[in-house]
Write a protein that holds these residues in place. Structure first.
Motif, PDB file in Angstrom:
ATOM      1  N   GLU A  97       6.398 -10.317  -1.746  1.00 36.11           N
ATOM      2  CA  GLU A  97       5.223  -9.559  -2.145  1.00 36.11           C
ATOM      3  C   GLU A  97       4.681 -10.112  -3.464  1.00 36.11           C
ATOM      4  OE1 GLU A  97       6.371  -5.499  -2.291  1.00 36.11           O
ATOM      5  OE2 GLU A  97       6.455  -5.283  -0.118  1.00 36.11           O
ATOM      6  N   ASP A 106       5.703  -3.630  -7.005  1.00 33.42           N
ATOM      7  CA  ASP A 106       5.504  -2.210  -7.291  1.00 33.42           C
ATOM      8  C   ASP A 106       4.084  -1.734  -6.993  1.00 33.42           C
ATOM      9  OD1 ASP A 106       8.095  -2.148  -8.159  1.00 33.42           O
ATOM     10  OD2 ASP A 106       7.575  -2.552 -10.257  1.00 33.42           O
ATOM     11  N   ALA A 107       3.150  -2.668  -6.696  1.00 34.01           N
ATOM     12  CA  ALA A 107       1.742  -2.285  -6.580  1.00 34.01           C
ATOM     13  C   ALA A 107       1.233  -2.204  -5.145  1.00 34.01           C
ATOM     14  CB  ALA A 107       0.880  -3.266  -7.364  1.00 34.01           C
ATOM     15  N   GLY A 108       2.038  -2.509  -4.169  1.00 37.27           N
ATOM     16  CA  GLY A 108       1.549  -2.436  -2.797  1.00 37.27           C
ATOM     17  C   GLY A 108       2.280  -3.412  -1.901  1.00 37.27           C
ATOM     18  N   ARG A 109       1.728  -3.600  -0.669  1.00 34.39           N
ATOM     19  CA  ARG A 109       2.399  -4.444   0.314  1.00 34.39           C
ATOM     20  C   ARG A 109       1.785  -5.835   0.407  1.00 34.39           C
ATOM     21  NH1 ARG A 109       2.363  -1.310   5.762  1.00 34.39           N
ATOM     22  NH2 ARG A 109       0.147  -1.451   5.306  1.00 34.39           N
ATOM     23  N   ALA A 110       0.846  -6.196  -0.457  1.00 29.66           N
ATOM     24  CA  ALA A 110       0.206  -7.512  -0.383  1.00 29.66           C
ATOM     25  C   ALA A 110       1.236  -8.604  -0.647  1.00 29.66           C
ATOM     26  CB  ALA A 110      -0.929  -7.607  -1.395  1.00 29.66           C
ATOM     27  N   ASN A 111       1.252  -9.608   0.247  1.00 23.23           N
ATOM     28  CA  ASN A 111       2.214 -10.694   0.100  1.00 23.23           C
ATOM     29  C   ASN A 111       1.461 -12.014  -0.114  1.00 23.23           C
ATOM     30  OD1 ASN A 111       1.344 -11.546   2.668  1.00 23.23           O
ATOM     31  ND2 ASN A 111       2.887 -10.275   3.654  1.00 23.23           N
ATOM     32  N   ALA A 155       4.110  -8.692   6.523  1.00 25.65           N
ATOM     33  CA  ALA A 155       4.029  -7.243   6.673  1.00 25.65           C
ATOM     34  C   ALA A 155       5.003  -6.698   7.706  1.00 25.65           C
ATOM     35  CB  ALA A 155       2.598  -6.853   7.059  1.00 25.65           C
ATOM     36  N   LEU A 196      -7.674   0.801   6.171  1.00 26.47           N
ATOM     37  CA  LEU A 196      -6.848   1.679   5.338  1.00 26.47           C
ATOM     38  C   LEU A 196      -7.410   3.098   5.313  1.00 26.47           C
ATOM     39  CD1 LEU A 196      -6.077  -0.723   2.357  1.00 26.47           C
ATOM     40  CD2 LEU A 196      -4.568  -0.062   4.227  1.00 26.47           C
TER      41      LEU A 196
END
Length: 195
Positions: free
Chosen positions: A12, A16-21, A90, A132
């Protein structure tokens, strides 16, 4: 399949800020590379010429069959990059069905981005918000997941409608438009009599 190991999963970007990889970074780099190719290189010029007029491309000496093979190869490589980024990022495992309809959404993204690679990145981010938002509405209000699809379809419909109205002018031809011309013709003899 079983979950991929840590060595086979894309990390990622901000844990800590989201699922963006890192697939997002791959997409940005690919979009910039395609934009550079299409706007600054001879191969991009060949693609544009053969795409708009194959006959003009043949007169310029460009090979249509080679270009079709090149574009299939390039687009297949980009689709493979997107697929492996989705699976190893994801999802984290192989499944029989990976995409929830991304191919159809890509058509809307391409139209919203005006077939420009950098515009497609911006349009993709806008359409990601609809996905989303659709998931949030589905879980919070219990509305069907098809509402986001309907919104995306309406968005495409309105964009195509606006393009049509911008590029083509609607003219009403009939009796109502003929009357002013007839009035001018009736006034012409009166002007002659007055002189």
């Amino acid at each position: 399949t079983i979950q991929f190991g840590d060595s086979a999963v894309l990390p990622e970007l901000m844990p800590d800020a989201g699922r963006a990889n890192w697939g997002f970074v791959f997409a940005l780099v690919a979009a910039v590379a395609i934009w550079l190719m299409m706007s600054r290189m001879l191969k991009g010029f060949e693609v544009r010429v053969l795409g708009s007029s194959p006959r003009a491309g043949r007169f310029a000496g460009f090979g249509l069959n080679r270009m079709v093979f090149f574009t299939f190869l390039l687009s297949g490589a980009l689709a493979g990059l997107a697929g492996i980024s989705e699976v190893s990022g994801a999802i984290g495992q192989l499944q029989p069905v990976i995409s929830p309809g991304y191919g159809f959404t890509a058509i809307i993204v391409a139209f919203l981005g005006r077939l420009n690679p950098l515009g497609i990145v911006a349009a993709g981010l806008v359409l990601a918000l609809t996905y989303l938002g659709g998931e949030a509405v589905q879980s919070a209000l219990g509305i069907s997941d098809k509402v986001a699809r309907v919104f995306q379809g309406m968005l495409l419909f309105f964009v195509l409608g606006c393009d049509t109205l911008i590029h083509y002018r609607i003219r009403l031809i009939g009796v109502a438009l003929m009357k002013p011309n007839a009035a001018k013709l009736d006034a012409a003899p009166k002007l002659e009599e007055a002189r």
